[in-house]
Design a protein around this motif. Structure first.
Motif, PDB file in Angstrom:
ATOM      1  N   THR A 157     -21.947  12.470   4.722  1.00  0.00           N
ATOM      2  CA  THR A 157     -23.219  12.388   5.450  1.00  0.00           C
ATOM      3  C   THR A 157     -23.277  11.158   6.366  1.00  0.00           C
ATOM      4  O   THR A 157     -24.246  10.993   7.105  1.00  0.00           O
ATOM      5  CB  THR A 157     -24.403  12.306   4.464  1.00  0.00           C
ATOM      6  OG1 THR A 157     -24.165  11.211   3.581  1.00  0.00           O
ATOM      7  CG2 THR A 157     -24.562  13.592   3.666  1.00  0.00           C
ATOM      8  N   VAL A 158     -22.273  10.283   6.293  1.00  0.00           N
ATOM      9  CA  VAL A 158     -22.291   9.075   7.146  1.00  0.00           C
ATOM     10  C   VAL A 158     -21.706   9.417   8.519  1.00  0.00           C
ATOM     11  O   VAL A 158     -20.555   9.857   8.617  1.00  0.00           O
ATOM     12  CB  VAL A 158     -21.467   7.925   6.507  1.00  0.00           C
ATOM     13  CG1 VAL A 158     -21.450   6.705   7.428  1.00  0.00           C
ATOM     14  CG2 VAL A 158     -22.016   7.569   5.148  1.00  0.00           C
ATOM     15  N   HIS A 159     -22.506   9.234   9.554  1.00  0.00           N
ATOM     16  CA  HIS A 159     -22.059   9.520  10.916  1.00  0.00           C
ATOM     17  C   HIS A 159     -21.505   8.237  11.523  1.00  0.00           C
ATOM     18  O   HIS A 159     -22.234   7.453  12.123  1.00  0.00           O
ATOM     19  CB  HIS A 159     -23.215  10.064  11.759  1.00  0.00           C
ATOM     20  CG  HIS A 159     -23.667  11.418  11.292  1.00  0.00           C
ATOM     21  ND1 HIS A 159     -24.494  12.231  12.022  1.00  0.00           N
ATOM     22  CD2 HIS A 159     -23.373  12.106  10.166  1.00  0.00           C
ATOM     23  CE1 HIS A 159     -24.706  13.357  11.354  1.00  0.00           C
ATOM     24  NE2 HIS A 159     -24.032  13.301  10.228  1.00  0.00           N
ATOM     25  N   ALA A 160     -20.205   7.996  11.328  1.00  0.00           N
ATOM     26  CA  ALA A 160     -19.607   6.722  11.754  1.00  0.00           C
ATOM     27  C   ALA A 160     -19.405   6.678  13.268  1.00  0.00           C
ATOM     28  O   ALA A 160     -19.533   5.620  13.885  1.00  0.00           O
ATOM     29  CB  ALA A 160     -18.284   6.509  11.040  1.00  0.00           C
ATOM     30  N   LEU A 161     -19.081   7.824  13.872  1.00  0.00           N
ATOM     31  CA  LEU A 161     -18.923   7.908  15.337  1.00  0.00           C
ATOM     32  C   LEU A 161     -19.562   9.203  15.799  1.00  0.00           C
ATOM     33  O   LEU A 161     -19.350  10.253  15.191  1.00  0.00           O
ATOM     34  CB  LEU A 161     -17.446   7.993  15.726  1.00  0.00           C
ATOM     35  CG  LEU A 161     -16.602   6.744  15.794  1.00  0.00           C
ATOM     36  CD1 LEU A 161     -15.192   7.134  16.250  1.00  0.00           C
ATOM     37  CD2 LEU A 161     -17.188   5.693  16.726  1.00  0.00           C
ATOM     38  N   ASN A 208     -21.889  -4.926  12.098  1.00  0.00           N
ATOM     39  CA  ASN A 208     -21.148  -4.360  10.975  1.00  0.00           C
ATOM     40  C   ASN A 208     -21.598  -2.911  10.764  1.00  0.00           C
ATOM     41  O   ASN A 208     -22.793  -2.634  10.776  1.00  0.00           O
ATOM     42  CB  ASN A 208     -21.406  -5.155   9.696  1.00  0.00           C
ATOM     43  CG  ASN A 208     -20.760  -6.533   9.759  1.00  0.00           C
ATOM     44  OD1 ASN A 208     -19.758  -6.703  10.446  1.00  0.00           O
ATOM     45  ND2 ASN A 208     -21.342  -7.485   9.068  1.00  0.00           N
ATOM     46  N   GLY A 209     -20.626  -2.016  10.615  1.00  0.00           N
ATOM     47  CA  GLY A 209     -20.960  -0.614  10.383  1.00  0.00           C
ATOM     48  C   GLY A 209     -21.170   0.184  11.657  1.00  0.00           C
ATOM     49  O   GLY A 209     -21.523   1.365  11.606  1.00  0.00           O
ATOM     50  N   ALA A 210     -20.936  -0.428  12.834  1.00  0.00           N
ATOM     51  CA  ALA A 210     -21.174   0.267  14.106  1.00  0.00           C
ATOM     52  C   ALA A 210     -20.138   1.357  14.378  1.00  0.00           C
ATOM     53  O   ALA A 210     -20.353   2.230  15.223  1.00  0.00           O
ATOM     54  CB  ALA A 210     -21.189  -0.739  15.256  1.00  0.00           C
ATOM     55  N   GLY A 211     -18.992   1.294  13.685  1.00  0.00           N
ATOM     56  CA  GLY A 211     -17.967   2.325  13.872  1.00  0.00           C
ATOM     57  C   GLY A 211     -16.693   1.827  14.529  1.00  0.00           C
ATOM     58  O   GLY A 211     -15.813   2.626  14.879  1.00  0.00           O
ATOM     59  N   LYS A 212     -16.537   0.526  14.653  1.00  0.00           N
ATOM     60  CA  LYS A 212     -15.384  -0.039  15.370  1.00  0.00           C
ATOM     61  C   LYS A 212     -14.062   0.267  14.656  1.00  0.00           C
ATOM     62  O   LYS A 212     -13.126   0.765  15.262  1.00  0.00           O
ATOM     63  CB  LYS A 212     -15.548  -1.560  15.532  1.00  0.00           C
ATOM     64  CG  LYS A 212     -16.862  -1.969  16.175  1.00  0.00           C
ATOM     65  CD  LYS A 212     -17.002  -3.470  16.298  1.00  0.00           C
ATOM     66  CE  LYS A 212     -17.023  -4.248  14.998  1.00  0.00           C
ATOM     67  NZ  LYS A 212     -18.225  -4.032  14.159  1.00  0.00           N
ATOM     68  N   PRO A 230      -4.923  -5.077  11.283  1.00  0.00           N
ATOM     69  CA  PRO A 230      -6.078  -4.597  10.535  1.00  0.00           C
ATOM     70  C   PRO A 230      -7.043  -5.730  10.218  1.00  0.00           C
ATOM     71  O   PRO A 230      -6.668  -6.903  10.252  1.00  0.00           O
ATOM     72  CB  PRO A 230      -5.486  -4.022   9.251  1.00  0.00           C
ATOM     73  CG  PRO A 230      -4.067  -4.386   9.231  1.00  0.00           C
ATOM     74  CD  PRO A 230      -3.697  -5.106  10.481  1.00  0.00           C
ATOM     75  N   GLU A 231      -8.275  -5.328   9.892  1.00  0.00           N
ATOM     76  CA  GLU A 231      -9.319  -6.328   9.641  1.00  0.00           C
ATOM     77  C   GLU A 231      -9.061  -7.071   8.324  1.00  0.00           C
ATOM     78  O   GLU A 231      -9.208  -8.283   8.264  1.00  0.00           O
ATOM     79  CB  GLU A 231     -10.677  -5.605   9.590  1.00  0.00           C
ATOM     80  CG  GLU A 231     -11.832  -6.529   9.304  1.00  0.00           C
ATOM     81  CD  GLU A 231     -13.169  -5.805   9.273  1.00  0.00           C
ATOM     82  OE1 GLU A 231     -13.191  -4.564   9.365  1.00  0.00           O
ATOM     83  OE2 GLU A 231     -14.191  -6.494   9.139  1.00  0.00           O
ATOM     84  N   HIS A 232      -8.670  -6.325   7.305  1.00  0.00           N
ATOM     85  CA  HIS A 232      -8.607  -6.940   5.978  1.00  0.00           C
ATOM     86  C   HIS A 232      -7.215  -7.476   5.672  1.00  0.00           C
ATOM     87  O   HIS A 232      -6.241  -7.092   6.297  1.00  0.00           O
ATOM     88  CB  HIS A 232      -9.072  -5.927   4.921  1.00  0.00           C
ATOM     89  CG  HIS A 232     -10.482  -5.503   5.165  1.00  0.00           C
ATOM     90  ND1 HIS A 232     -11.541  -6.365   5.014  1.00  0.00           N
ATOM     91  CD2 HIS A 232     -11.003  -4.337   5.620  1.00  0.00           C
ATOM     92  CE1 HIS A 232     -12.661  -5.744   5.339  1.00  0.00           C
ATOM     93  NE2 HIS A 232     -12.358  -4.509   5.719  1.00  0.00           N
TER      94      HIS A 232
HETATM   95  N1  LIG Z   1     -13.948   5.691   4.006  1.00  0.00           N
HETATM   96  C1  LIG Z   1     -15.262   5.713   4.233  1.00  0.00           C
HETATM   97  N2  LIG Z   1     -16.078   6.527   3.529  1.00  0.00           N
HETATM   98  C2  LIG Z   1     -17.410   6.571   3.760  1.00  0.00           C
HETATM   99  N3  LIG Z   1     -18.040   5.822   4.697  1.00  0.00           N
HETATM  100  C3  LIG Z   1     -17.282   5.004   5.422  1.00  0.00           C
HETATM  101  C4  LIG Z   1     -15.867   4.883   5.242  1.00  0.00           C
HETATM  102  N4  LIG Z   1     -15.378   3.972   6.118  1.00  0.00           N
HETATM  103  C5  LIG Z   1     -16.445   3.534   6.819  1.00  0.00           C
HETATM  104  N5  LIG Z   1     -17.583   4.145   6.403  1.00  0.00           N
HETATM  105  C6  LIG Z   1     -18.940   3.961   6.976  1.00  0.00           C
HETATM  106  O1  LIG Z   1     -18.881   4.316   8.346  1.00  0.00           O
HETATM  107  C7  LIG Z   1     -19.688   3.433   9.122  1.00  0.00           C
HETATM  108  C8  LIG Z   1     -18.819   2.746  10.167  1.00  0.00           C
HETATM  109  O2  LIG Z   1     -17.910   1.876   9.496  1.00  0.00           O
HETATM  110  P1  LIG Z   1     -16.797   1.022  10.254  1.00  0.00           P
HETATM  111  O3  LIG Z   1     -16.002   0.289   9.210  1.00  0.00           O
HETATM  112  O4  LIG Z   1     -16.062   1.892  11.205  1.00  0.00           O
HETATM  113  O5  LIG Z   1     -17.703   0.020  11.082  1.00  0.00           O
HETATM  114  P2  LIG Z   1     -17.309  -1.356  11.769  1.00  0.00           P
HETATM  115  O6  LIG Z   1     -18.059  -1.407  13.042  1.00  0.00           O
HETATM  116  O7  LIG Z   1     -15.838  -1.518  11.823  1.00  0.00           O
HETATM  117  O8  LIG Z   1     -17.928  -2.413  10.766  1.00  0.00           O
HETATM  118  P3  LIG Z   1     -17.219  -3.652  10.024  1.00  0.00           P
HETATM  119  O9  LIG Z   1     -17.033  -4.685  11.062  1.00  0.00           O
HETATM  120  O10 LIG Z   1     -18.225  -4.035   8.968  1.00  0.00           O
HETATM  121  O11 LIG Z   1     -15.931  -3.138   9.453  1.00  0.00           O
HETATM  122  C9  LIG Z   1     -20.334   2.477   8.139  1.00  0.00           C
HETATM  123  O12 LIG Z   1     -21.597   2.997   7.797  1.00  0.00           O
HETATM  124  C10 LIG Z   1     -19.407   2.526   6.939  1.00  0.00           C
HETATM  125  O13 LIG Z   1     -20.101   2.228   5.740  1.00  0.00           O
END
Ligand SMILES: Nc1ncnc2c1ncn2[C@@H]1O[C@H](COP(=O)(O)OP(=O)(O)OP(=O)(O)O)[C@@H](O)[C@H]1O
Length: 319
Positions: A23-27, A45-49, A89-91
């Motif tokens: 249900t999470v719309h990441a992009l 954070n969480g924008a979808g990058k 990667p980020e981590h």
């Molecule tokens: N494997 C996953 N399963 C479920 N939800 C996910 C998963 N990976 C990311 N999300 C969700 O998708 C959305 C986008 O996450 P993403 O990591 O792409 O954002 P981001 O902009 O890179 O943020 P950050 O800088 O915090 O990593 C967020 O709501 C995140 O919680």
């Protein structure tokens, strides 16, 4: 877009790209192009990058839409894309018992280089990222700045055409952050490698990016040349020699002449002047004359510009 403007094929092109995790719309319906040079990918954070980067690398399957990287389709040519693209990667993903030197040689060999070419290449990239003698020590004992450099070196090990740098300044102190940003800039200019670099800190990307893409909750908020983000407001910034007293004397005198002024740090910020003063530099003459009448030395008189933060503060318009 950068590529289009220069008449070149875009480095990255997406059309209606969508990625849902349940249900999470990441992009959502992302249509954007990335050209050569350094492109900043900005968003909270969480924008979808990170999701966008993983989808572009072919590591995650999109829910909908299409994208190509260096002319290769992400769904069918992921392996080819990963051959041409470096990924930081980020981590933290570094094996703690291995030295940066061994790690980067290993990554270069994995990408197909022979033993001596891999050693040479590893030494080169580790020098470029500024890891000197430390490169022979196990990475478990590295500072965050050194780990970020080792991650960057492995992304460059196979001489990629394009690098994805996910939050390269994460966890760095201000000095290390500046060094990392300078490195990112050099990658795009001296090394001639296109870079897509993410950050949630907007200010830092305006220093190093040719182009900026802003994501907000998985939607494209804006994609433009960095200069367009920093467009002039029509206002001016003035600084005179002295303290706040002199700054305020100037501000008050300019206000009496019909300008709207407010203090900003050591400077006086002046709103766009009324039409009769905007013509032919009349406002500049007025400021010079007012400062001279008050016996104040003019140190600086420059256009006021919008910064990337302002795009967010204004809420922006989704495109
Ligand atoms: N494997 C996953 N399963 C479920 N939800 C996910 C998963 N990976 C990311 N999300 C969700 O998708 C959305 C986008 O996450 P993403 O990591 O792409 O954002 P981001 O902009 O890179 O943020 P950050 O800088 O915090 O990593 C967020 O709501 C995140 O919680």
């Amino acid at each position: 877009m950068t590529g289009e403007l220069m008449g070149l094929a875009p480095v990255i092109s997406t059309a209606g790209l969508t990625k849902h995790y349940g249900t999470v719309h990441a992009l959502t319906d992302l249509t954007v192009e990335v050209g050569d040079g350094v492109t900043g990918l900005v968003g909270a954070n969480g924008a979808g990058k990170s999701t966008l980067i993983k989808v572009l690398l072919g590591l995650l399957e999109p829910t909908g839409g299409h994208a190509s990287v260096l002319g290769h389709d992400i769904e069918h040519e992921g392996q080819e894309i990963r051959r041409l693209v470096g990924y930081m990667p980020e981590h933290d993903c570094l094996p703690p018992d291995v030295s940066a030197s061994d790690f980067v040689v290993h990554m270069a060999r994995m990408s197909g280089l022979g033993a001596s070419a891999a050693r040479e290449r590893a030494a080169d990239v580790l020098r470029h990222v500024g890891l000197d003698e430390e490169r022979y020590r196990p990475m478990g004992g590295y500072s965050t700045g050194m780990k970020q450099r080792a991650k960057l070196a492995q992304a460059l090990a196979h001489d990629p055409r394009l690098v994805f740098l996910d939050e390269p300044t994460n966890g760095l102190d201000p000095a290390a952050r500046t060094d990392m940003l300078n490195l990112v800039r050099r990658i795009g200019t001296e090394f001639g490698i296109a870079a897509l670099v993410t950050s949630h800190l907007l200010g830092e990307l305006e220093q190093v990016s040719d182009h900026v893409i802003v994501l907000d909750g998985g939607h494209l908020l804006r994609s433009s040349a960095t200069g367009d983000f920093l467009q002039r407001t029509g206002g001016l910034l003035v600084e005179v020699v002295g303290t706040e007293t002199e700054r305020d004397r100037l501000g008050e005198a300019l206000a009496q002449r019909g300008l709207t002024c407010r203090p900003r740090g050591t400077m006086v910020a002046i709103d766009p002047p009324p039409p009769e003063l905007a013509e032919g530099g009349a406002v500049h003459d007025l400021i010079r004359d007012v400062a001279a009448d008050l016996g104040l030395g003019l140190m600086r008189l420059q256009p006021d510009r919008r910064h990337l933060e302002d795009v967010f503060l204004e809420g922006g318009t989704r495109v």
